[in-house]
Design an enzyme around this catalytic site. Structure first.
Site, PDB file in Angstrom:
ATOM      1  N   HIS A 237       1.017  -1.379   0.435  1.00  0.00           N
ATOM      2  CA  HIS A 237      -0.201  -0.280   0.383  1.00  0.00           C
ATOM      3  C   HIS A 237       0.664   1.489  -0.105  1.00  0.00           C
ATOM      4  CE1 HIS A 237      -2.835   2.760   1.814  1.00  0.00           C
ATOM      5  NE2 HIS A 237      -3.702   2.304   0.739  1.00  0.00           N
ATOM      6  N   GLU A 378     -10.591  11.541  -4.206  1.00  0.00           N
ATOM      7  CA  GLU A 378      -9.204  10.829  -3.739  1.00  0.00           C
ATOM      8  C   GLU A 378      -9.372  12.222  -2.540  1.00  0.00           C
ATOM      9  OE1 GLU A 378      -6.456   9.832  -5.469  1.00  0.00           O
ATOM     10  OE2 GLU A 378      -5.305   9.239  -3.753  1.00  0.00           O
ATOM     11  N   HIS A 433     -13.253   2.277   3.096  1.00  0.00           N
ATOM     12  CA  HIS A 433     -13.659   2.132   1.847  1.00  0.00           C
ATOM     13  C   HIS A 433     -13.928   1.761   1.055  1.00  0.00           C
ATOM     14  CE1 HIS A 433      -9.412   4.269  -0.195  1.00  0.00           C
ATOM     15  NE2 HIS A 433      -8.595   4.120   1.514  1.00  0.00           N
TER      16      HIS A 433
HETATM   17 CU    CU Z   1      -4.861   3.950  -0.546  1.00  0.00          CU
END
Ligand code: CU
Ligand code: NAG
Ligand code: NAG
Ligand code: NAG
Ligand code: NAG
Length: 709
Positions: A237, A378, A433
């Site tokens: 990540h 985002e 998420h």
């Molecule tokens: Cu991420």
């Protein structure tokens, strides 16, 4: 001269005498940058100290680069070392203006999500990118190292190495070697120190990291801690966000379909987490859509940073999100601000058009709509209107990361979800998420479903499928635990000579091969093989409808095939997957920098860790659907030169300096609702697709390091 300074000077004279007994050999000047990873070691030590696990490298640095006391005395600490020292010469340049990067204090806790820190990092990346050649880049990197906050420094330097055209062959060490305290339980460092001090390098034993250190079985969420806390997926990540930063110089941020890849990667992370949850009798993760309700999921990370004597704050059960107003971070926003951004985004989705900064409507079409939304949600600097649509996903990370001290009165810093290197440890990462994906799905469900004609590949029939795993029944994946070692010596706050290993336990799967038989009644042509896997049953053990199951499909592989007339049999091994990189690359070992294999550590260091490719399953064998599609390559193809260097894990990471190598929407053909009348996967498939009933069988055993099943 005070007494301390005098003693230091005296010591330095002695040390310089020792140096005479050593032989200094300059390294090959052309390959100097291959030693840049040495700048990322032992960040608490000045650059003039000997570097390398065996302390046999030295940077020869202009005196004016060195900081304060050490600078004045020009001490090069080579004490205790006998033998050849390889010298890396650093050119003197006019130092870059660091006034903006220096706005972040040396010991402050750096977060890419904090707007102030992003601005500072973007400036530093720019400085490093602008260096005109390799010599100057090395020189600026050394200059910055002596002055800047180490987290900021490592982040910006890593982004620069990954993006400069002249550093393609420069190896980036794995972050676990740089900041081990972001990945392993703080307790083990005491034992690491004892081992390092008491035992010479050749005889040291690895220090065992216990598998269950963050919680007990009383906490049901802990059943999937092996996934959240896996060192490999957290490294992945971090690396992904180095390749796809959301702020910085435009030519770095503006990559082909980066907004869509943000959506697709994080959807896959949630799908993979849900697969693990279903393997462990936990329900699918609930999206975090109510920001006023107390949060059930607690998290106590138990990571400590001995360098900054920082303990990552914990979140107790039923914590509440609150408005943030923290002067020390120059950060202030309300939950209401987030709600306003959310409502505007939903409105844009439902109108199928978003407003740009000039007030014009930008259509959210079936081709580029998802990319626009990805950057907007985002948000990245590519957002078509950041003032209006805000910074929803990033603020979500912050509001969770700061909920224990929203106004900073306790002088506490952000929690693990505020740092990409640690965010995936927190259960709320997945709830957040899942919500972000819910937004993207509102767009996807408005798109027309694929018709049979669009899905089919006339004359191409998937006529047989088989899965063969080592030492397992036919059509079964085999999973188990395995131990492995990782060298922590370079990131410690003391300086052992030689490696000190930590031994951790992780999920692993047996190597497997897919055999896929495809009949082609047409001429020779090309196709794209797309392979996905999803659980067959929901948490109540009932068969799933495709409208739900499609969210659980994880990508296993994607590759181009040549279809000859007649019968074709394709054989594909797990180690060829376009999703993963091998274990060794996740834990990149640069102790022996060999220029020949450096390039593969960069982009090719980006990829889902192979050991986490297959979810755990269970001891009875978790039933799953293996879905295969051969699509028409003329519709998939992206015209571009082949990628250079190592084989890249393009499914989640794309290709360096290339377009994303598949023209179809990411997640195709499962990214949209199924056509009318189709309820199950079996009803969905056309002749060029196949479904195989498989099981994932977990064996509760632990394999020793590096042993093949
Ligand atoms: Cu991420
Ligand atoms: C970093 O965080 C720790 C708490 O975890 C805090 O004690 C320290 O003061 C912070 N550093 C700065 C400069 O804010
Ligand atoms: C956006 O879509 C609308 C309605 O379909 C259409 O009239 C308009 O021309 C499109 N705008 C652009 C810039 O393509
Ligand atoms: C990949 O797996 C296949 C089959 O298991 C094996 O024959 C091959 O040697 C492996 N390749 C690598 C590079 O490990
Ligand atoms: C890293 O490489 C060095 C030198 O090639 C080797 O001695 C060491 O065992 C390697 N470490 C790991 C964890 O593979």
């Amino acid at each position: 001269m005070d007494q301390k300074a005098f003693l230091l000077l005296f010591a330095s004279v002695l040390i310089l005498k020792v140096v005479e007994a050593q032989r200094l050999r300059p390294v090959n000047q052309a390959n100097k940058l291959n030693y840049m990873h040495l700048l990322m070691e032992h960040l608490h030590e000045p650059v003039s100290f000997l570097k390398g696990v065996n302390r046999n490298y030295a940077f020869k640095v202009p005196v004016s680069y060195l900081n304060d006391r050490i600078q004045k005395l020009n001490v090069v600490d080579r004490s205790g070392f006998v033998g050849d020292v390889q010298e890396i010469q650093v050119k003197q340049i006019t130092p870059p203006d660091l006034s903006i990067p220096l706005e972040l204090g040396h010991d402050e806790n750096f977060s890419q999500f904090l707007p102030k820190h992003r601005r500072i990092a973007a400036r530093l990346i720019e400085i490093l990118m602008d260096m005109p050649n390799r010599e100057d880049f090395l020189s600026a990197s050394v200059f910055c190292r002596e002055r800047l906050n180490p987290y900021l420094y490592i982040y910006a330097l890593s982004v620069a190495i990954l993006h400069r055209p002249d550093t393609r062959d420069v190896g980036l060490p794995s972050l676990i070697g740089v900041f081990p305290h972001k990945f392993v339980n703080g307790e083990i460092f005491t034992r690491v120190r004892q081992e390092a001090n008491a035992v010479p390098p050749g005889s040291r034993v690895p220090i065992e990291i216990p598998q269950d250190f963050t919680a007990s079985d009383l906490e049901p969420e802990h059943r999937v801690a092996y996934f959240r806390e896996d060192i490999g997926i957290n490294l992945f990540h971090w690396h992904w966000h180095l390749v796809y930063p959301f702020e910085g110089p435009l030519n770095i941020v503006n990559k082909d379909r980066r907004g869509e890849l943000f959506y697709y990667l994080h959807k896959q992370l949630v799908a993979r987490y849900n697969f693990e949850r279903l393997s462990n009798h936990l329900g699918r993760v609930r999206k975090l859509n109510n920001w006023h309700k107390p949060l059930k999921e607690a998290y106590f990370p138990k990571l400590d940073n001995m360098i900054a004597s920082r303990v990552w704050p914990a979140r107790h059960e039923f914590a509440k999100l609150q408005d943030i107003n923290r002067e020390l971070d120059q950060l202030s926003f309300d939950i209401q601000d987030m709600e306003r951004f959310r409502d505007r985004i939903f409105e844009a989705i439902h109108r199928k058009g978003a407003l740009n900064e000039r007030g014009e409507v930008v259509n959210l079409t079936s081709t580029i709509g998802i990319d626009i939304l990805g950057n907007m949600v985002e948000s990245s600097i590519l957002s078509i209107n950041r003032n209006f649509y805000g910074d929803l996903h990033n603020l979500g990370h912050l509001v969770i990361a700061l909920c224990h001290d929203p106004d900073g009165r306790h002088l506490e810093t952000f929690g693990v979800i505020g740092d990409p290197a640690t965010a995936m440890r927190d259960p709320l990462f997945y709830r957040w998420h899942a919500y972000i994906d819910h937004i993207f799905q509102q767009h996807k469900i408005l798109l027309p479903p694929y018709t049979v004609e669009q899905l089919d590949f006339p004359g191409v029939v998937v006529s047989g499928m088989q899965l063969i795993s080592e030492n397992a029944e036919r059509n079964e994946f085999a999973t188990f635990w395995q131990k492995n070692d990782v060298d922590l010596s370079r990131g410690l706050d003391f300086t052992p000579r030689g490696s000190v290993f930590a031994r951790f336990t992780h999920l692993q799967h047996a190597p497997y091969v897919f055999l896929i038989q495809v009949d082609n009644s047409g001429p020779t042509r090309m196709g794209t093989m797309r392979i996905f896997l999803a659980p067959k049953f929901d948490e109540r053990r009932r068969p799933m409808l495709l409208r739900d199951q499609r969210h659980l499909f994880i990508e296993l592989d994607k590759f181009t095939v040549q279809l000859r007339p007649g019968r074709n049999v394709f054989q594909r091994s797990s180690n060829q997957s376009s999703v993963t990189i091998p274990f060794e690359r996740t834990f990149r070992n640069l102790t022996n920098p060999d220029p020949a294999n450096q390039a593969e550590f960069n982009y090719c260091g980006c990829g889902w860790p192979d050991h986490m490719l297959i979810p755990k399953g269970n001891t009875d064998g978790l039933p799953a659907d293996l879905f295969v599609m051969v699509s028409d390559y003329t519709m998939d193809r992206v015209e571009q030169p082949a990628p250079e260097g190592c084989q890249q894990a393009h499914s989640y990471c794309g290709l360096r300096d290339r377009l994303y190598p598949d023209r179809r929407p990411m997640g195709y053909p499962l990214d949209r609702l199924p056509r009318a009348g189709v309820n199950t996967l079996y009803e969905f498939i056309t002749p060029n697709m196949g479904v195989l009933n498989v099981k994932i069988r977990f064996q509760d055993k632990i394999l020793p390091p590096f042993e093949r099943q």
